[in-house]
Design an enzyme around this catalytic site. Sequence first.
Site, short mmCIF file in Angstrom:
data_model
loop_
_atom_site.label_atom_id
_atom_site.label_comp_id
_atom_site.label_asym_id
_atom_site.label_seq_id
_atom_site.Cartn_x
_atom_site.Cartn_y
_atom_site.Cartn_z
N HIS A 37 0.50 -1.14 0.07
CA HIS A 37 -0.19 -0.38 0.51
C HIS A 37 0.80 1.09 -0.03
CE1 HIS A 37 0.64 -0.94 4.08
NE2 HIS A 37 0.85 0.03 4.57
N HIS A 40 0.82 5.01 1.63
CA HIS A 40 0.60 6.00 1.65
C HIS A 40 0.09 7.67 1.24
CE1 HIS A 40 0.87 4.34 5.87
NE2 HIS A 40 1.79 3.25 5.27
#
Length: 138
Positions: free
Chosen positions: A102, A104
């Site tokens: 992922h 941010h």
Amino acid sequence: MSYDPSNIFGKILRGEIPAHKVYEDDVALVMMDIFPQSRGHVLVIPKAASRNLLDADPAALSAVIPLVQQVAKAVKHVTGADGIRLAQFNEAPAGQTVFHLHFHVIPVYEGVALGSHGGGKADDAELAVLAKDIAAAL
Ligand code: 5GP
């Protein structure tokens, strides 16, 4: 180490756990971080399964980065942030806590220190409004 599908983002991608979703397509899911480092902290989660950047398929990375850019622009526009920090952690010693790749997208406000990584839980109502506004700006 190999990918373990029981991680929390795997569960969110499969719809087993709720999330404040901003956007979803075949490539990725975008959602609000529930322990934000600043107001408007968003996560971009590629759907292709990998633990992190180190074992990711380059084609999956190529597909997701344009979305990361779009999300960064939308987050900056909606929050009025002065800058955007992009962060991505690989393995626990580097700060990774959820083992599905992922990115941010963290708004930075002039003169305001970022909160700690994985700090306090945000207000659900506020996250819902941010998710809706960022979705509209995408
Ligand atoms: P990492 O440390 O792996 O780079 O980041 C994991 C992020 O996921 C942290 O910023 C943390 O706040 C966030 N997070 C952890 N659990 C949940 C959850 O259940 N839902 C959402 N939306 N974010 C989560």
